[in-house]
Each structure stands twice: as C-alpha cells, then as structure tokens.
Design a protein around this motif. Structure first.
Motif, PDB file in Angstrom:
ATOM      1  N   ARG A   1     -13.254  -3.121  -2.213  1.00 26.40           N
ATOM      2  CA  ARG A   1     -12.307  -4.235  -2.279  1.00 26.40           C
ATOM      3  C   ARG A   1     -12.965  -5.545  -1.884  1.00 26.40           C
ATOM      4  O   ARG A   1     -12.611  -6.611  -2.400  1.00 26.40           O
TER       5      ARG A   1
ATOM      6  N   ILE B   1       2.092   1.877  -3.527  1.00 30.78           N
ATOM      7  CA  ILE B   1       1.046   2.429  -4.396  1.00 30.78           C
ATOM      8  C   ILE B   1       0.927   3.935  -4.185  1.00 30.78           C
ATOM      9  O   ILE B   1       0.820   4.712  -5.140  1.00 30.78           O
ATOM     10  N   ARG B   2       1.006   4.347  -2.921  1.00 31.50           N
ATOM     11  CA  ARG B   2       0.879   5.776  -2.629  1.00 31.50           C
ATOM     12  C   ARG B   2       2.113   6.555  -3.065  1.00 31.50           C
ATOM     13  O   ARG B   2       2.010   7.644  -3.620  1.00 31.50           O
TER      14      ARG B   2
ATOM     15  N   GLU C   1      -6.322  -1.097  -3.553  1.00 32.20           N
ATOM     16  CA  GLU C   1      -5.997  -0.320  -2.362  1.00 32.20           C
ATOM     17  C   GLU C   1      -6.487  -1.042  -1.114  1.00 32.20           C
ATOM     18  O   GLU C   1      -6.948  -2.182  -1.178  1.00 32.20           O
ATOM     19  N   GLU C   2      -6.435  -0.348   0.036  1.00 32.43           N
ATOM     20  CA  GLU C   2      -6.785  -0.990   1.292  1.00 32.43           C
ATOM     21  C   GLU C   2      -8.266  -1.348   1.355  1.00 32.43           C
ATOM     22  O   GLU C   2      -8.629  -2.434   1.807  1.00 32.43           O
TER      23      GLU C   2
ATOM     24  N   LEU D   1       0.818  -1.208   0.000  1.00 32.55           N
ATOM     25  CA  LEU D   1       0.000   0.000   0.000  1.00 32.55           C
ATOM     26  C   LEU D   1       0.854   1.262   0.000  1.00 32.55           C
ATOM     27  O   LEU D   1       0.533   2.250  -0.666  1.00 32.55           O
TER      28      LEU D   1
ATOM     29  N   ARG E   1      -9.372   0.404  -7.550  1.00 32.34           N
ATOM     30  CA  ARG E   1      -9.529   1.552  -8.434  1.00 32.34           C
ATOM     31  C   ARG E   1      -9.143   1.148  -9.843  1.00 32.34           C
ATOM     32  O   ARG E   1      -8.177   0.394 -10.054  1.00 32.34           O
TER      33      ARG E   1
END
Length: 589
Positions: free
Chosen positions: A69, A14-15, A50-51, A11, A55
């Motif tokens: 999710r 990804i950010r 994502e968490e 995660l 997306r």
C-alpha cells in the motif's frame, strides 16, 4: 480522508463482503480489458485497497496480483471524489520514489474511485502507462463510466441479495442501487422518500421474545403487501428493516401524500392474524425531500423525521431541518467531550446553599460548565444530556469530583471550610466504580467524606440493584446523599424508603409562585414537615424572592438555594461573596 476517520469501517466492509474472492471474475475482467482498449492504455486494473496492500481483483496487461500500500497511487486516488490523474509520476514528489516508477518505469496514472452505494470507497479502476500523458475530458468521463460499471458489477456479485428473503420485496441495497441508477440517467428530480415503521423496535422485540421470529416475519409479509396494494402505479415498496418499509414519490405525486398515508395507516393498524393471534400493528412515518445532489442522505433524514413522529406521538412527520441541525450538533458535542477534558474546556462554578437558621453559607453545589472553543459557552441543559448518553459520563464526573475537591482543599488552606455537593448521573452508578473513585479522591485531597454530598435525580435507572448498591456503599463510606428535584416526578415517596438519602431538595417548580398560591404553599409546607420528621435535611431550590425565603424560614426548612442567595459563580467570586455573607450574618440581631 479515507485513511483515517473511516478507515476501520472501510476495511471491515472489504472483509465482510469478501471482495478479494472476486479475483479472476470474467465479468470484471471484461470491464478492465475494455477500459484498457478504449483508453489506449497498456494496463488497466481494478484494485482493492487493504490495510497494508493493494490487491488487484482484475487486470489487463499484467499478471500482477498485489503491491504494498505504501507504494500505491490508488491509495491516494480513493481520497478523491473524481478521477485522479498524474501526467508524469516521476515528476511528482509524492510518487517519484516509488519502486513501480524507478524500477518498473510507470509514468502515467489515472484512477476512478470505486464507491459502494453507502459511499464507502473500496478501491479504484485505474489505467497505467509508461509514457507521460493526459486524458481529455471525454476520456476522463469514460474512465469514470467504467468505474461505475465495475462498481455496479461488484455490488451485484458481492452485496447481499437485492430482495428480502422473508417478504420477497426489494431491500435497502436495491433502493440505493435504483436511486443511483436514476441519478446516473439524470432522472432523479425532486422527490420525497417515505419511511414507514409498522411496529417499533420495543414491540417487535417483545413479540420476538414471546413467540420467536415467526410472527414478526408473518406480519412483515402481510403488512408489506397491504402497503403495496395502496401505492400509486409504478411506485416500488422496499423493505429496509424487519418491520420498516420505504417508497419514494416525485414532488408532484407527493401532493396527495396525506391522503395516501391516511389510507396506509388505516390498513396497517387493522389486526393481523399471525400464528393464531390477532396482533395490532402501529404506524409511524417519516418524510424527507431529496434530489439528485443529496439522495444518499435521504434515508438518514427520513429516519430523523420518523423518530420525530414517534417522539411527538404523530402518525407521520416531515423532515425538520432545525431538528436535524440540533441532532447533528448533539452528535458533534458528544464527539468533542474527550477533547474538552483534555484541553480544559470544562470548568466549574459554585452555587451557595444558605443555612436559613444561621444566615451562613455552609455548603456549595459544584456545577459543570463548557466553554467551547468555537461555539462559545454551551448551556448545561444542552450538553449534559448528551454526555449522559455516552460512555464518557463517568470520566467527566471523575473530572468534576477531582477539580471540586482540589478547590475545597485550597479553600481549607485559606482558612475557609465549606462543604460541597456534586451531581451524579445514572451512568455514573451503572458503571459501578463511583464509590471507590470518590473515596480515593477524598483521601488524595484530605477532605472528609462527610463534607461531600452527592446529588441524584429520580429516574428509571434508580430501580436497578447495581445503582442502589453503589449508593449504599457511598453512605457506608461516609458520603451524604441528596435526592434532587423532589416533587417533580410521580414516584418520589417510594424513593424515600428505598434510598439511603440524607437530604431532600424540593424542586423549584413547587417553590416558584408559592407565596401567591395557597395550595402550593400548603404542599411545600407539608413536604418540609414530612421530610424533617423522617430525619432528613430539607433544601428549597430555586428561591428567588424574599417572600419565598420567609415562608421557608417560617416552616423550619433547613436550607435555601437560588438566585436570591446567589447565582452560580467562579471560585474567586464565591470567596468575595462568602466574606459578604459572613459580615451580614455577624451583624444580624
């Protein structure tokens, strides 16, 4: 599984790469459109998991931007290495209740995970249909190819530039991409990765502190291109750290590697003029073999080899599988310390210390042991250094103190009063709470602090004011302090003045063989006399023969410890041993 052990890292990546900002990128949209057309699917999507949401950063056949999710088939797909395919979602218990199936009519799904060059999976490229279906082998390979294309495009768009801004050399990302390309093209035969460090972290840090980053950057440029000039034609040099470089050769080109590395070393260690100074670099290299199946692990193994070269004072060193296994085992043990505390895999044994004058055992040393559920008994010389390098050492020491004092209280209740010594590490003192914790436990188990001795071994950590302050606090609270392994280092005598020690334990390396070595015997005798005159108690460690014990008695050494007296034993075995010693002492003339 991705959703678990490595999820926080995934995660964060990804950010940090800001992957969601790629929504609507034409280059990605062309890939999804082509995938949908080629595979005859009504929908194709590039997803980022994502968490709490998945997306869609590119879509064909839908305007959907995201879903939860918890109803994401892609969240399951990224847990698989190959193409994940479900012929009929409504017939699969894992997915049949999803809203996208019950309300939107989704039936068929096939997704290829999108993996960065580091191996981290960020999402999928998937195709979706509204009728049950299965892909054939060619279609599955095509989907995987589209996934690779999408991932390569994402990395081109989002990863940090492929060249180092200081030297202009291709960087680590480019190395990973080049190796991945060779593998996809089936051109990654057996090769050797060479990792070269030209200064070392400590020296580089001093240079940065003294002069700022400019000199190090200048050295990187000059030394990098010195190496480039010596590499075989067609061999690329990559910059993989501030002053660390890498290149790879095929198996046969590697036959001349020693000659090449000797030439590189000679060029690298020649003085570099930077900012008006002539600075001398160092040279260490690690060499790791790899091929098509294990290229992603090559850098780690080259780093292992490089550190081996540094530790052994060698210019270069080849990857050592045995050493790697040892390092991995150490890492595994470090990860399992917490579970060992929780599951009572640790236990204590006790080694008696003999009061030489009376023949009585008046104190014991508590020693930690680990009985691993899979590996069996692990030697303390293996696991203790591992624990000392982690933040768990204070917790382990707390466990030792608590269990040892509980045992002392049980012996007291049984009418056998005996004192106790416990080992401390640098991490215990640096943490800063050992004194208050030890005192609280002594009160909890109603054991006078004067009956507890903490043993410390000399080291760099003893030079810190925090450590000395903690030791002084322990003494103020009434605990005793022993300087362990005295005579095994080079600066012990300085500690006699600096530390509030009450006991000195002469190292076994001096005791061993002293009965047959006059010079060693005189050294031990002098140490016993000197330490005694300073008002400290003296313990001889590693006593294994009657002759050694007799010499210590003759020199008025206070205590002896070693296999001659007793090996470390359980609390029950110690009880029986103490009864025997008491009987012998009572009958002595």
């Amino acid at each position: 599984m991705e959703h678990g052990k490595h999820e926080a890292d995934r995660l964060a990546l990804i950010r940090s790469l800001d992957l969601l900002a790629l929504q609507g990128t034409p280059d990605l949209d062309r890939i999804t459109q082509l995938a949908a057309q080629t595979l005859r699917a009504p929908m194709a999507l590039i997803t980022v998991i994502e968490e709490f949401e998945q997306r869609f950063i590119s879509t064909a056949g839908t305007d959907l931007k995201a879903t939860e999710r918890e109803i994401s088939v892609c969240a399951v797909a990224i847990e698989h290495d190959g193409v994940f395919e479900v012929e009929d979602l409504s017939a699969d218990a894992r997915f049949s209740g999803f809203r996208t199936v019950t309300e939107d009519g989704m039936r068929f799904y096939a997704g290829a995970p999108l993996s960065l060059s580091t191996g981290v999976k960020v999402g999928t490229l998937c195709v979706v249909g509204f009728e049950p279906r299965r892909l054939n082998a060619t279609e599955r390979a095509t989907l995987r190819m589209f996934g690779d294309l999408a991932m390569n495009q994402i990395q081109l768009l989002r990863l940090v530039g492929r060249r180092d801004p200081v030297t202009g050399l291709p960087n680590r990302q480019q190395l990973s991409a080049d190796l991945a390309t060779l593998r996809l093209e089936d051109r990654l035969s057996e090769r050797q990765l060479v990792l070269v460090d030209v200064l070392g972290a400590e020296a580089s840090g001093r240079l940065d502190q003294a002069l700022g980053p400019g000199p190090a950057e200048s050295m990187a440029r000059q030394l990098g291109y010195r190496i480039v000039d010596l590499l075989p034609a067609g061999t690329t040099l990559y910059q993989v750290g501030e002053l660390r470089f890498a290149f790879h050769l095929d198996e046969y080109a590697g036959d001349g590697l020693p000659t090449l590395l000797s030439a590189i070393r000679k060029r690298v260690i020649a003085p570099v003029n930077t900012y008006g100074l002539d600075v001398s670099a160092s040279f260490h290299a690690g060499i790791a073999p790899f091929g098509g199946e294990d290229f992603e692990d090559a850098m780690r193994r080259a780093v292992t080899a490089l550190h081996g070269a540094v530790e052994h004072g060698m210019a270069w060193r080849h990857y050592d599988h045995a050493r790697d296994l040892e390092l991995r085992r150490q890492h595994m043990l470090a990860l399992q310390v917490d579970a060992a505390l929780r599951d009572n895999a640790f236990h204590l044994v006790y080694q008696p210390r003999l009061d030489i004058a009376s023949g009585q055992v008046l104190s014991v040393e508590a020693l930690l042991r680990w009985n691993h559920p899979e590996l069996g008994p692990i030697a303390p010389g293996e696991f203790l250094p591992v624990i000392e390098r982690t933040t768990l050492m204070p917790r382990v020491t707390q466990w030792v103190i608590q269990h040892a004092l509980r045992q002392i209280a049980q012996w007291d209740a049984a009418g056998r009063q005996i004192d106790l010594s416990i080992n401390l590490s640098g991490a215990d003192l640096e943490e800063g709470r050992i004194a208050e914790r030890a005192y609280a436990l002594s009160e909890q188990y109603n054991v006078e602090p004067g009956r507890i001795e903490f043993e410390i071994t000399e080291g760099q950590w003893l030079q810190g004011e925090s450590a000395i302050s903690q030791l002084r606090t322990l003494r103020t609270l009434g605990f005793s302090l022993a300087l362990d392994d005295f005579g095994s280092g080079y600066s012990n005598f300085a500690y006699l003045n600096a530390l509030p020690a009450t006991t000195i334990k002469i190292d076994r390396s001096l005791i061993d063989g002293m009965e047959a070595d006059g010079r060693r015997a005189r050294l031990v005798r002098t140490l016993v006399k000197l330490v005694s005159e300073l008002g400290l108690r003296v313990v001889g460690e590693g006593v294994e023969t009657d002759a050694q014990l007799e010499l210590l008695r003759r020199w008025h050494c206070h205590e002896a410890q070693g296999y001659l007296i007793s090996r470390p034993c359980s609390a029950e075995e110690l009880q029986a041993f103490l009864l025997g010693v008491q009987a012998v002492a009572a009958g002595a003339p």
